[in-house]
Design a protein around this motif. Structure first.
Motif, PDB file in Angstrom:
ATOM      1  N   CYS A  88       0.855  -1.196   0.000  1.00  0.00           N
ATOM      2  CA  CYS A  88       0.000   0.000   0.000  1.00  0.00           C
ATOM      3  C   CYS A  88       0.888   1.241   0.000  1.00  0.00           C
ATOM      4  O   CYS A  88       1.767   1.386   0.855  1.00  0.00           O
ATOM      5  N   ILE A  89       0.674   2.125  -0.956  1.00  0.00           N
ATOM      6  CA  ILE A  89       1.327   3.432  -0.964  1.00  0.00           C
ATOM      7  C   ILE A  89       0.315   4.374  -0.333  1.00  0.00           C
ATOM      8  O   ILE A  89      -0.637   4.800  -0.973  1.00  0.00           O
ATOM      9  N   CYS A  90       0.521   4.652   0.923  1.00  0.00           N
ATOM     10  CA  CYS A  90      -0.503   5.328   1.718  1.00  0.00           C
ATOM     11  C   CYS A  90      -0.798   6.751   1.257  1.00  0.00           C
ATOM     12  O   CYS A  90      -1.951   7.174   1.252  1.00  0.00           O
ATOM     13  N   GLU A  91       0.206   7.494   0.866  1.00  0.00           N
ATOM     14  CA  GLU A  91       0.008   8.850   0.375  1.00  0.00           C
ATOM     15  C   GLU A  91       0.468   8.922  -1.067  1.00  0.00           C
ATOM     16  O   GLU A  91       1.321   8.156  -1.496  1.00  0.00           O
ATOM     17  N   GLU A  92      -0.092   9.833  -1.810  1.00  0.00           N
ATOM     18  CA  GLU A  92       0.187   9.907  -3.246  1.00  0.00           C
ATOM     19  C   GLU A  92       1.657  10.149  -3.551  1.00  0.00           C
ATOM     20  O   GLU A  92       2.216   9.550  -4.456  1.00  0.00           O
ATOM     21  N   ASP A  93       2.311  11.011  -2.796  1.00  0.00           N
ATOM     22  CA  ASP A  93       3.708  11.340  -3.069  1.00  0.00           C
ATOM     23  C   ASP A  93       4.680  10.581  -2.173  1.00  0.00           C
ATOM     24  O   ASP A  93       5.866  10.896  -2.116  1.00  0.00           O
ATOM     25  N   ASN A  94       4.215   9.552  -1.501  1.00  0.00           N
ATOM     26  CA  ASN A  94       5.051   8.766  -0.614  1.00  0.00           C
ATOM     27  C   ASN A  94       5.928   7.811  -1.426  1.00  0.00           C
ATOM     28  O   ASN A  94       5.483   7.216  -2.403  1.00  0.00           O
ATOM     29  N   THR A  95       7.187   7.649  -1.025  1.00  0.00           N
ATOM     30  CA  THR A  95       8.080   6.739  -1.733  1.00  0.00           C
ATOM     31  C   THR A  95       8.207   5.395  -1.024  1.00  0.00           C
ATOM     32  O   THR A  95       8.745   4.460  -1.597  1.00  0.00           O
ATOM     33  N   CYS A 110      -5.087  -1.449   6.217  1.00  0.00           N
ATOM     34  CA  CYS A 110      -3.654  -1.169   6.088  1.00  0.00           C
ATOM     35  C   CYS A 110      -3.185  -0.666   7.452  1.00  0.00           C
ATOM     36  O   CYS A 110      -3.844   0.200   8.047  1.00  0.00           O
ATOM     37  N   SER A 112      -0.931   1.338   8.263  1.00  0.00           N
ATOM     38  CA  SER A 112      -0.453   2.714   8.281  1.00  0.00           C
ATOM     39  C   SER A 112      -1.566   3.737   8.017  1.00  0.00           C
ATOM     40  O   SER A 112      -1.764   4.648   8.804  1.00  0.00           O
ATOM     41  N   CYS A 113      -2.308   3.575   6.920  1.00  0.00           N
ATOM     42  CA  CYS A 113      -3.279   4.605   6.535  1.00  0.00           C
ATOM     43  C   CYS A 113      -4.725   4.234   6.830  1.00  0.00           C
ATOM     44  O   CYS A 113      -5.586   5.093   6.863  1.00  0.00           O
ATOM     45  N   SER A 115      -6.717   2.146   4.943  1.00  0.00           N
ATOM     46  CA  SER A 115      -7.510   1.703   3.786  1.00  0.00           C
ATOM     47  C   SER A 115      -7.858   0.229   3.951  1.00  0.00           C
ATOM     48  O   SER A 115      -7.068  -0.542   4.491  1.00  0.00           O
TER      49      SER A 115
END
Length: 126
Positions: A88-95, A110, A112-113, A115
């Protein structure tokens, strides 16, 4: 000088010896044109092409549908087993990617976020 003599005699010999031309059957696609991919496909490739024409996605090759990610409308994750690892990429600009195991049953969050994801069974066409 000898080369000219040989060349002249070769030209005279070819002019005097007329060979009847024969029609050679062509091996090209003159009769029906080029066959399409669907006409040439066999085996598993044909099964995949047929499924794609019917609107099915046998190997999840297309972009997945978007879901809200809530408990009521979780992200659906297809799997051929009873568990699968999900990133899961929790934020759009997260690496950074948050990885966790998703098990069969109710929707899971998830860590972390928050979802929600749900594992759904997926059967391969062969």
């Amino acid at each position: 000088m000898a080369a000219r003599l040989l060349l002249r005699s070769a030209v005279r010999a070819s002019a005097s010896c007329r060979v009847a031309r024969c029609i050679v059957p062509s091996r090209g696609m003159g009769a029906g044109g080029m066959p399409t991919d669907e006409e040439q496909a066999t085996g598993l490739e044909k099964i995949i092409m047929t499924a794609m024409k019917e609107g099915k996605d046998p190997y999840s090759m297309m972009k997945p549908k978007s879901y809200a990610g809530s408990k009521v409308d979780p992200h659906l994750v297809p799997s051929i087993t009873n568990k699968r690892i999900v990133g899961c990429i929790c934020e759009e600009d997260n690496t950074a990617v948050v990885w966790f195991w998703l098990h069969e049953g109710d929707a899971q969050r998830c860590p972390s976020c928050g979802s929600h994801y749900k594992l759904v069974p997926h059967h391969l066409p062969h």
